[in-house]
Design an enzyme around this catalytic site. Structure first.
Site, PDB file in Angstrom:
ATOM      1  N   SER A 103     101.060 -23.677  13.262  1.00 46.33           N
ATOM      2  CA  SER A 103     102.171 -24.621  13.426  1.00 46.33           C
ATOM      3  C   SER A 103     103.070 -24.170  14.571  1.00 46.33           C
ATOM      4  CB  SER A 103     102.989 -24.701  12.141  1.00 46.33           C
ATOM      5  OG  SER A 103     102.201 -25.202  11.093  1.00 46.33           O
TER       6      SER A 103
ATOM      7  N   LYS B 186     114.747 -19.933   6.072  1.00 48.56           N
ATOM      8  CA  LYS B 186     113.719 -19.944   7.115  1.00 48.56           C
ATOM      9  C   LYS B 186     113.951 -21.184   7.992  1.00 48.56           C
ATOM     10  CE  LYS B 186     108.757 -19.259   7.569  1.00 48.56           C
ATOM     11  NZ  LYS B 186     107.471 -19.283   6.909  1.00 48.56           N
TER      12      LYS B 186
ATOM     13  N   HIS C  32      95.319 -27.207   8.483  1.00 52.33           N
ATOM     14  CA  HIS C  32      95.737 -27.442   7.095  1.00 52.33           C
ATOM     15  C   HIS C  32      94.933 -28.585   6.470  1.00 52.33           C
ATOM     16  CE1 HIS C  32      99.860 -25.872   8.640  1.00 52.33           C
ATOM     17  NE2 HIS C  32      99.338 -24.909   7.894  1.00 52.33           N
TER      18      HIS C  32
ATOM     19  N   ARG D 142      92.799 -17.330   8.673  1.00 53.30           N
ATOM     20  CA  ARG D 142      92.270 -17.502  10.027  1.00 53.30           C
ATOM     21  C   ARG D 142      91.676 -16.171  10.477  1.00 53.30           C
ATOM     22  NH1 ARG D 142      97.875 -20.058  11.610  1.00 53.30           N
ATOM     23  NH2 ARG D 142      98.273 -18.674   9.874  1.00 53.30           N
TER      24      ARG D 142
HETATM   25  P1  ADP Z   1     103.295 -20.163   5.617  1.00 59.69           P
HETATM   26  O1  ADP Z   1     104.699 -20.117   6.157  1.00 59.69           O
HETATM   27  O2  ADP Z   1     103.206 -20.088   4.134  1.00 59.69           O
HETATM   28  O3  ADP Z   1     102.343 -19.234   6.312  1.00 59.69           O
HETATM   29  P2  ADP Z   1     101.886 -22.309   6.976  1.00 59.69           P
HETATM   30  O4  ADP Z   1     102.220 -23.757   6.944  1.00 59.69           O
HETATM   31  O5  ADP Z   1     101.945 -21.629   8.295  1.00 59.69           O
HETATM   32  O6  ADP Z   1     102.864 -21.668   5.929  1.00 59.69           O
HETATM   33  O7  ADP Z   1     100.453 -22.067   6.363  1.00 59.69           O
HETATM   34  C1  ADP Z   1     100.119 -22.445   5.046  1.00 59.69           C
HETATM   35  C2  ADP Z   1      98.751 -21.900   4.709  1.00 59.69           C
HETATM   36  O8  ADP Z   1      97.759 -22.493   5.555  1.00 59.69           O
HETATM   37  C3  ADP Z   1      98.603 -20.383   4.920  1.00 59.69           C
HETATM   38  O9  ADP Z   1      97.731 -19.886   3.928  1.00 59.69           O
HETATM   39  C4  ADP Z   1      97.972 -20.273   6.284  1.00 59.69           C
HETATM   40  O10 ADP Z   1      97.226 -19.083   6.415  1.00 59.69           O
HETATM   41  C5  ADP Z   1      97.050 -21.496   6.245  1.00 59.69           C
HETATM   42  N1  ADP Z   1      96.763 -21.958   7.606  1.00 59.69           N
HETATM   43  C6  ADP Z   1      97.617 -22.164   8.624  1.00 59.69           C
HETATM   44  N2  ADP Z   1      96.969 -22.614   9.724  1.00 59.69           N
HETATM   45  C7  ADP Z   1      95.660 -22.669   9.389  1.00 59.69           C
HETATM   46  C8  ADP Z   1      94.463 -23.036  10.102  1.00 59.69           C
HETATM   47  N3  ADP Z   1      94.487 -23.371  11.390  1.00 59.69           N
HETATM   48  N4  ADP Z   1      93.301 -23.001   9.435  1.00 59.69           N
HETATM   49  C9  ADP Z   1      93.257 -22.603   8.134  1.00 59.69           C
HETATM   50  N5  ADP Z   1      94.326 -22.241   7.408  1.00 59.69           N
HETATM   51  C10 ADP Z   1      95.525 -22.270   8.025  1.00 59.69           C
END
Ligand code: ADP
Length: 161
Positions: A128, A41, A17, A90
């Protein structure tokens, strides 16, 4: 002035992120990290702590603010007069869901573009949920999350123990 929101759960924020927001911060005048607080959630970290942690980790990016919201992402984006919604991509596995969401958002708010940023090579595998799993079993997460997040997760782990 171009404004974007970067919505997500950030439960917790990872270096993936951080990489996305750092690169996006060069493209937009202002970015709002939008922490989703959807009560249906289940999350490990309460929303207010997620916001606080992100603020701590991104203090060096002057054009990034952190807020929380619930409801539809496009509604929040509109309320903030954002031009774009940033999402990270990803592996191919992210594509289908992100594609559907961006089409629906386009239908709801044609003026707001979704901008995809490809994950950095070293963060392609990082999520995450994986961080939570590794941390929960006592694994070393120092290479995949900011130090403040590592400290926070270690603290809640020792409270539970
Ligand atoms: P959500 O529940 O909306 O998927 P996340 O916190 O998991 O929330 O992810 C937020 C955004 O960041 C999403 O667009 C996800 O694809 C992106 N994201 C998550 N992990 C990575 C990573 N390792 N590299 C790039 N983008 C990521």
């Amino acid at each position: 002035m171009t404004v974007a929101i970067y919505p997500g759960s950030f439960d917790p924020m990872t270096l993936g992120h951080v990489d996305v927001i750092t690169r996006a911060a060069r493209l937009f005048d202002e970015i709002i990290m939008a922490v989703v607080t959807n009560p249906s959630k289940a999350s490990l970290i309460p929303p207010e702590d997620r916001v606080q942690l992100i603020r701590e980790c991104l203090g060096h990016l002057p054009n990034v603010r952190v807020e929380s919201f619930d409801g539809l992402t496009v509604q929040f984006a509109r309320q903030k007069r954002a031009d774009a919604i940033i999402r990270g991509l990803r592996a191919v596995s992210d594509f289908e869901n992100e594609f559907m969401m961006s089409q629906m958002n386009k239908l709801l708010e044609p003026e707001i573009e979704t901008v995809f940023i490809m994950a950095g090579q070293e963060y392609q595998f990082l999520s995450s949920s994986l961080v939570k799993e590794v941390s929960g079993y006592g694994g070393d997460i120092s290479k995949v999350v900011p130090p403040a997040v590592e400290k926070y997760l270690n603290r809640i782990k020792s409270h539970k123990a």
